[in-house]
Design a protein around this motif. Structure first.
Motif, PDB file in Angstrom:
ATOM      1  N   GLY A  83      31.799 -63.909 -43.989  1.00  0.00           N
ATOM      2  CA  GLY A  83      30.999 -64.409 -42.878  1.00  0.00           C
ATOM      3  C   GLY A  83      31.732 -64.577 -41.571  1.00  0.00           C
ATOM      4  O   GLY A  83      31.134 -65.033 -40.583  1.00  0.00           O
ATOM      5  N   ASP A  84      33.024 -64.232 -41.519  1.00  0.00           N
ATOM      6  CA  ASP A  84      33.749 -64.326 -40.255  1.00  0.00           C
ATOM      7  C   ASP A  84      33.118 -63.378 -39.234  1.00  0.00           C
ATOM      8  O   ASP A  84      32.718 -62.261 -39.582  1.00  0.00           O
ATOM      9  CB  ASP A  84      35.216 -63.968 -40.444  1.00  0.00           C
ATOM     10  CG  ASP A  84      35.990 -65.036 -41.201  1.00  0.00           C
ATOM     11  OD1 ASP A  84      35.365 -66.033 -41.614  1.00  0.00           O
ATOM     12  OD2 ASP A  84      37.209 -64.861 -41.398  1.00  0.00           O
ATOM     13  N   VAL A  85      33.062 -63.819 -37.994  1.00  0.00           N
ATOM     14  CA  VAL A  85      32.404 -63.031 -36.947  1.00  0.00           C
ATOM     15  C   VAL A  85      33.428 -62.590 -35.904  1.00  0.00           C
ATOM     16  O   VAL A  85      34.141 -63.415 -35.328  1.00  0.00           O
ATOM     17  CB  VAL A  85      31.277 -63.846 -36.273  1.00  0.00           C
ATOM     18  CG1 VAL A  85      30.644 -63.043 -35.149  1.00  0.00           C
ATOM     19  CG2 VAL A  85      30.229 -64.243 -37.306  1.00  0.00           C
ATOM     20  N   SER A 275      28.696 -55.245 -37.310  1.00  0.00           N
ATOM     21  CA  SER A 275      27.237 -55.335 -37.142  1.00  0.00           C
ATOM     22  C   SER A 275      26.803 -56.699 -36.636  1.00  0.00           C
ATOM     23  O   SER A 275      25.782 -56.820 -35.949  1.00  0.00           O
ATOM     24  CB  SER A 275      26.552 -55.025 -38.477  1.00  0.00           C
ATOM     25  OG  SER A 275      26.826 -53.692 -38.863  1.00  0.00           O
ATOM     26  N   ASN A 276      27.574 -57.742 -36.966  1.00  0.00           N
ATOM     27  CA  ASN A 276      27.188 -59.098 -36.566  1.00  0.00           C
ATOM     28  C   ASN A 276      27.930 -59.588 -35.323  1.00  0.00           C
ATOM     29  O   ASN A 276      27.964 -60.789 -35.031  1.00  0.00           O
ATOM     30  CB  ASN A 276      27.421 -60.079 -37.713  1.00  0.00           C
ATOM     31  CG  ASN A 276      28.888 -60.190 -38.120  1.00  0.00           C
ATOM     32  OD1 ASN A 276      29.719 -59.385 -37.688  1.00  0.00           O
ATOM     33  ND2 ASN A 276      29.211 -61.163 -38.957  1.00  0.00           N
ATOM     34  N   ALA A 277      28.525 -58.666 -34.556  1.00  0.00           N
ATOM     35  CA  ALA A 277      29.255 -59.061 -33.343  1.00  0.00           C
ATOM     36  C   ALA A 277      28.353 -59.801 -32.371  1.00  0.00           C
ATOM     37  O   ALA A 277      27.188 -59.443 -32.177  1.00  0.00           O
ATOM     38  CB  ALA A 277      29.836 -57.824 -32.669  1.00  0.00           C
ATOM     39  N   LYS A 278      28.913 -60.836 -31.759  1.00  0.00           N
ATOM     40  CA  LYS A 278      28.145 -61.619 -30.789  1.00  0.00           C
ATOM     41  C   LYS A 278      28.224 -61.042 -29.383  1.00  0.00           C
ATOM     42  O   LYS A 278      27.375 -61.332 -28.541  1.00  0.00           O
ATOM     43  CB  LYS A 278      28.637 -63.069 -30.792  1.00  0.00           C
ATOM     44  CG  LYS A 278      28.317 -63.832 -32.074  1.00  0.00           C
ATOM     45  CD  LYS A 278      28.751 -65.288 -31.963  1.00  0.00           C
ATOM     46  CE  LYS A 278      28.360 -66.092 -33.200  1.00  0.00           C
ATOM     47  NZ  LYS A 278      28.790 -67.503 -33.122  1.00  0.00           N
ATOM     48  N   SER A 279      29.257 -60.244 -29.114  1.00  0.00           N
ATOM     49  CA  SER A 279      29.458 -59.715 -27.756  1.00  0.00           C
ATOM     50  C   SER A 279      29.693 -58.205 -27.796  1.00  0.00           C
ATOM     51  O   SER A 279      30.754 -57.709 -27.394  1.00  0.00           O
ATOM     52  CB  SER A 279      30.644 -60.415 -27.085  1.00  0.00           C
ATOM     53  OG  SER A 279      30.487 -61.815 -27.093  1.00  0.00           O
ATOM     54  N   PRO A 280      28.722 -57.438 -28.254  1.00  0.00           N
ATOM     55  CA  PRO A 280      28.929 -55.983 -28.401  1.00  0.00           C
ATOM     56  C   PRO A 280      29.167 -55.253 -27.085  1.00  0.00           C
ATOM     57  O   PRO A 280      29.911 -54.272 -27.050  1.00  0.00           O
ATOM     58  CB  PRO A 280      27.643 -55.514 -29.084  1.00  0.00           C
ATOM     59  CG  PRO A 280      26.624 -56.571 -28.770  1.00  0.00           C
ATOM     60  CD  PRO A 280      27.390 -57.858 -28.730  1.00  0.00           C
ATOM     61  N   LYS A 281      28.542 -55.704 -25.988  1.00  0.00           N
ATOM     62  CA  LYS A 281      28.755 -55.036 -24.703  1.00  0.00           C
ATOM     63  C   LYS A 281      30.174 -55.272 -24.189  1.00  0.00           C
ATOM     64  O   LYS A 281      30.815 -54.367 -23.661  1.00  0.00           O
ATOM     65  CB  LYS A 281      27.724 -55.504 -23.684  1.00  0.00           C
ATOM     66  CG  LYS A 281      26.308 -55.030 -23.986  1.00  0.00           C
ATOM     67  CD  LYS A 281      25.339 -55.457 -22.883  1.00  0.00           C
ATOM     68  CE  LYS A 281      23.937 -54.942 -23.166  1.00  0.00           C
ATOM     69  NZ  LYS A 281      22.977 -55.335 -22.097  1.00  0.00           N
ATOM     70  N   LEU A 282      30.662 -56.485 -24.374  1.00  0.00           N
ATOM     71  CA  LEU A 282      32.035 -56.781 -23.980  1.00  0.00           C
ATOM     72  C   LEU A 282      33.009 -56.032 -24.899  1.00  0.00           C
ATOM     73  O   LEU A 282      34.072 -55.585 -24.463  1.00  0.00           O
ATOM     74  CB  LEU A 282      32.284 -58.290 -24.042  1.00  0.00           C
ATOM     75  CG  LEU A 282      33.644 -58.799 -23.557  1.00  0.00           C
ATOM     76  CD1 LEU A 282      33.933 -58.331 -22.138  1.00  0.00           C
ATOM     77  CD2 LEU A 282      33.710 -60.323 -23.646  1.00  0.00           C
TER      78      LEU A 282
END
Length: 360
Positions: A83-85, A275-282
């Motif tokens: 569950g690490d992000v 897939s669970n990244a919080k900042s995909p654009k960055l």
């Protein structure tokens, strides 16, 4: 272990990189408006990055990078399962293959990667992700033999290849990594088999090859000590990663690097977005930033591994790493292979490797 050189060359780097900020002088760039985030979470091999890369990225985009490290692909994989992000991870080729199959990494917006044309020629269509749908190469290398030219001749190596590791002339003078797959590689290749074979007869033949080595050659098994041992001239031959060989060669002019004619493992590590990244654009901005020539040079110079950036590779092979053949691994040789993701094969080799070590 592949990243041993990175650890050795970066040991002076502050280990608390996670959360470290750049200088107080930041741009007026608005990362929230542009990327929807001002914090990037990176998960990479233990200090596998240039000395200035994080700080320069933070300054350019007015963001904070939280940088954490892992020691193996399996450790990284387990962290993601737990569950690490993270926004950026840097797995090796076979692990990229697994993450794609398990839908644990997301497709990249290739149009946002304006520097994608800078990828090194030999990495433009990797077998694990031919169209770079999910990954962008970062570093590359091979597995080969570091040898002391005062003890071993190039002619011997070219005649015997991997089989030199069974030549009793070098009994007690061989060092190999304590790693199952990287030790079955020489045995399988010496016998003319694929490094990715699932044929039980071929695997057993390689097992017997390794048993013979353990029983007759008095090999040393280890990890961290290999670089210093070769630098100090304590062994004639060692199975090493090309990046480690480049470091050893830079410290001892008597050491050379050889990729056996029977073929070897060629590998690459790549930047991916979970897939669970919080900042995909960055995260895309980070990937594009690392595809800039100056950044790639900073990364490769500091870490010592071969750049995945074509111009950086060319410049460094003629400059910082001139005369160090290990910096430029063989490309396009038909008998070289990338490891494929196969949990069953890995488990089988791990079990047999324990038996090999017990037979010594």
């Amino acid at each position: 272990m592949k990243k041993l050189l990175a650890v050795l060359l970066a040991c002076a780097m502050v280990l608390t990189l996670a959360g470290c900020g750049g200088s107080e002088e930041k741009s007026d760039f608005d990362p929230i408006a542009e990327f929807g985030s001002d914090t990037l979470y990176v998960f990479n091999w233990g200090e596998y990055i240039g000395e200035n890369t994080i700080e320069n990225f933070e300054k350019k985009y007015n963001v904070t990078v939280k940088y954490n490290t892992f020691d193996s692909n399996e450790e990284m994989y387990t962290a993601l399962l737990g569950g690490d992000v993270y926004d950026i991870i840097v797995p090796s080729d076979y692990m990229v293959e697994r993450l794609i199959k398990e839908e644990m990494i997301q497709p990249l917006d290739l149009e946002a990667l304006t520097n994608i044309g800078n990828i090194a020629d030999g990495l433009k269509s990797p077998s694990y992700d031919p169209d770079h749908t999910y990954s962008i190469p970062y570093f590359q290398g091979s597995v080969g033999i570091a040898y002391d030219t005062t003890k071993v001749t190039r002619e011997e190596l070219e005649a015997e290849g991997w089989n030199i590791l069974l030549n009793e002339k070098y009994k007690g003078q061989i060092f190999v990594y304590d790693a199952d797959r990287d030790n079955f590689l020489p045995a399988l290749k010496a016998l003319g088999y694929s490094a990715n074979t699932t044929n039980d007869d071929e695997i057993n033949a390689a097992y017997n090859w390794l048993l013979k080595q353990a029983e007759t050659m008095e090999p040393s098994y280890g990890t961290d000590e290999i670089n210093d041992e070769m630098i100090n001239g304590n062994y004639a031959l060692a199975i090493v990663y090309s990046g480690a060989a480049a470091y050893i060669m830079s410290e001892n002019e008597d050491i050379e690097y050889y990729e056996p004619f029977q073929g070897t493992n060629v590998w690459s590590d790549a930047m991916c977005i979970p897939s669970n990244a919080k900042s995909p654009k960055l995260a895309l901005a980070w990937i594009n930033f690392n595809l800039e020539k100056d950044v790639a040079i900073d990364n490769s110079t500091y870490v010592g591994y071969t750049s995945g950036h074509q111009e950086a590779l060319e410049e460094l092979s003629q400059g910082e790493f001139a005369g160090i053949s290990a910096y430029t691994p063989r490309v396009g040789y038909e008998l070289d292979e990338t490891y494929k993701d196969d949990n069953n094969l890995k488990a089988k080799l791990a079990e047999l490797w324990v038996k090999v070590k017990a037979a010594k």
